[in-house]
Design an enzyme around this catalytic site. Sequence first.
Site, PDB file in Angstrom:
ATOM      1  N   ASP A 149       0.853  -1.197   0.000  1.00  0.00           N
ATOM      2  CA  ASP A 149       0.000   0.000   0.000  1.00  0.00           C
ATOM      3  C   ASP A 149       0.883   1.239   0.000  1.00  0.00           C
ATOM      4  O   ASP A 149       1.123   1.841   1.036  1.00  0.00           O
ATOM      5  CB  ASP A 149      -0.913  -0.043   1.234  1.00  0.00           C
ATOM      6  CG  ASP A 149      -1.809   1.182   1.305  1.00  0.00           C
ATOM      7  OD1 ASP A 149      -1.840   1.965   0.339  1.00  0.00           O
ATOM      8  OD2 ASP A 149      -2.480   1.346   2.342  1.00  0.00           O
ATOM      9  N   LYS A 164       0.150   3.739  -2.154  1.00  0.00           N
ATOM     10  CA  LYS A 164      -0.717   4.810  -2.687  1.00  0.00           C
ATOM     11  C   LYS A 164       0.066   5.665  -3.683  1.00  0.00           C
ATOM     12  O   LYS A 164       0.199   6.883  -3.538  1.00  0.00           O
ATOM     13  CB  LYS A 164      -1.282   5.674  -1.568  1.00  0.00           C
ATOM     14  CG  LYS A 164      -2.218   4.901  -0.643  1.00  0.00           C
ATOM     15  CD  LYS A 164      -2.894   5.799   0.366  1.00  0.00           C
ATOM     16  CE  LYS A 164      -3.828   5.024   1.254  1.00  0.00           C
ATOM     17  NZ  LYS A 164      -3.165   4.054   2.148  1.00  0.00           N
ATOM     18  N   ASP A 182       2.418   9.706  -8.517  1.00  0.00           N
ATOM     19  CA  ASP A 182       3.449  10.594  -9.053  1.00  0.00           C
ATOM     20  C   ASP A 182       3.331  10.626 -10.583  1.00  0.00           C
ATOM     21  O   ASP A 182       2.379  10.081 -11.159  1.00  0.00           O
ATOM     22  CB  ASP A 182       4.828  10.096  -8.584  1.00  0.00           C
ATOM     23  CG  ASP A 182       5.804  11.244  -8.341  1.00  0.00           C
ATOM     24  OD1 ASP A 182       5.893  12.139  -9.210  1.00  0.00           O
ATOM     25  OD2 ASP A 182       6.471  11.231  -7.299  1.00  0.00           O
TER      26      ASP A 182
HETATM   27  O1  O7M Z   1      -8.382  -0.769  10.207  1.00  0.00           O
HETATM   28  P1  O7M Z   1      -7.534   0.482  10.279  1.00  0.00           P
HETATM   29  O2  O7M Z   1      -8.331   1.723  10.261  1.00  0.00           O
HETATM   30  O3  O7M Z   1      -6.536   0.432  11.392  1.00  0.00           O
HETATM   31  O4  O7M Z   1      -6.610   0.470   8.979  1.00  0.00           O
HETATM   32  C1  O7M Z   1      -7.101   0.720   7.710  1.00  0.00           C
HETATM   33  C2  O7M Z   1      -6.001   0.568   6.702  1.00  0.00           C
HETATM   34  O5  O7M Z   1      -6.502   0.857   5.403  1.00  0.00           O
HETATM   35  C3  O7M Z   1      -4.821   1.496   6.916  1.00  0.00           C
HETATM   36  O6  O7M Z   1      -3.658   0.819   6.453  1.00  0.00           O
HETATM   37  C4  O7M Z   1      -5.109   2.666   6.007  1.00  0.00           C
HETATM   38  O7  O7M Z   1      -3.931   3.296   5.583  1.00  0.00           O
HETATM   39  C5  O7M Z   1      -5.821   1.970   4.844  1.00  0.00           C
HETATM   40  N1  O7M Z   1      -6.798   2.784   4.103  1.00  0.00           N
HETATM   41  C6  O7M Z   1      -7.807   3.425   4.763  1.00  0.00           C
HETATM   42  O8  O7M Z   1      -7.959   3.313   5.980  1.00  0.00           O
HETATM   43  N2  O7M Z   1      -8.670   4.216   4.042  1.00  0.00           N
HETATM   44  C7  O7M Z   1      -8.601   4.346   2.708  1.00  0.00           C
HETATM   45  O9  O7M Z   1      -9.421   5.035   2.127  1.00  0.00           O
HETATM   46  C8  O7M Z   1      -7.613   3.652   2.019  1.00  0.00           C
HETATM   47  C9  O7M Z   1      -6.760   2.830   2.727  1.00  0.00           C
HETATM   48  C10 O7M Z   1      -5.939   1.992   1.944  1.00  0.00           C
HETATM   49  O10 O7M Z   1      -5.649   0.860   2.199  1.00  0.00           O
HETATM   50  O11 O7M Z   1      -5.608   2.512   0.792  1.00  0.00           O
HETATM   51  C11 O7M Z   1      -5.139   1.726  -0.171  1.00  0.00           C
END
Ligand code: O7M
Length: 216
Positions: free
Chosen positions: A62, A64, A67
Amino acid sequence: MEVKNRIILALDVKTMERAFEVADAVSDYINTIKVGYPLALAEGLESISMIKEEFSSKIIADFKVADIPETNRKIADLTFEAGADAIIVHGFVGADSVTACMESADEHDKEVFLLTEMSHPGASAFLQPAAEHIAEMGVELGIKNYVAPATKINRLETIRNIVGKNAFIISPGVGAQGGETSSTLDFADAAIVGRSIYLSHDPKNTAKGIVDGIKL
Ligand code: O7M
């Protein structure tokens, strides 16, 4: 992607020691782990291959990625070479940047997940108005994997309707952010769960409880 029990662990811990403890605890129930910046920045990109080898898990990186195409390409190449099975890419940067990651994925025989809309409240300001266009772009590009929020079920449903029933959607926001597993899985193929598991005093039983609560 085949995700055991439709649950993906978001392993946002900051040491390899804790990562191994949590991954080991849940290994009977979870075989797909999302590694993001917290672990990769703390312990290096090799945290991906270390977890993969120890637990035979699939790793979704992940990062994200958001770029220009040339830089996206390098990030994706390095991530796949580190052993990730898939990489998460932001859609708002546009088709050329996303395509660069898709080309890398094709060459490495790996997968891309397109992030359409996010789960936190602030995402409604800029990302939500663009999310449907981002999902439509994904369909036009032939992307099959998407990320859409568990905290906004109506938005998750909207994204599902755009990408179609054959697309594969993973959905973060279950548990700590308030999303609920079974309604999420009405529209998503798998839910991403982080803090509810890795901050629990008993990650194994917490993972079991989540899995037991799902109508598979
Ligand atoms: O269950 P949590 O809230 O502790 O974790 C959620 C995970 O999903 C955490 O790694 C976040 O960075 C990711 N995430 C989100 O919470 N919201 C989003 O919209 C997108 C992500 C994600 O995984 O993006 C790819």
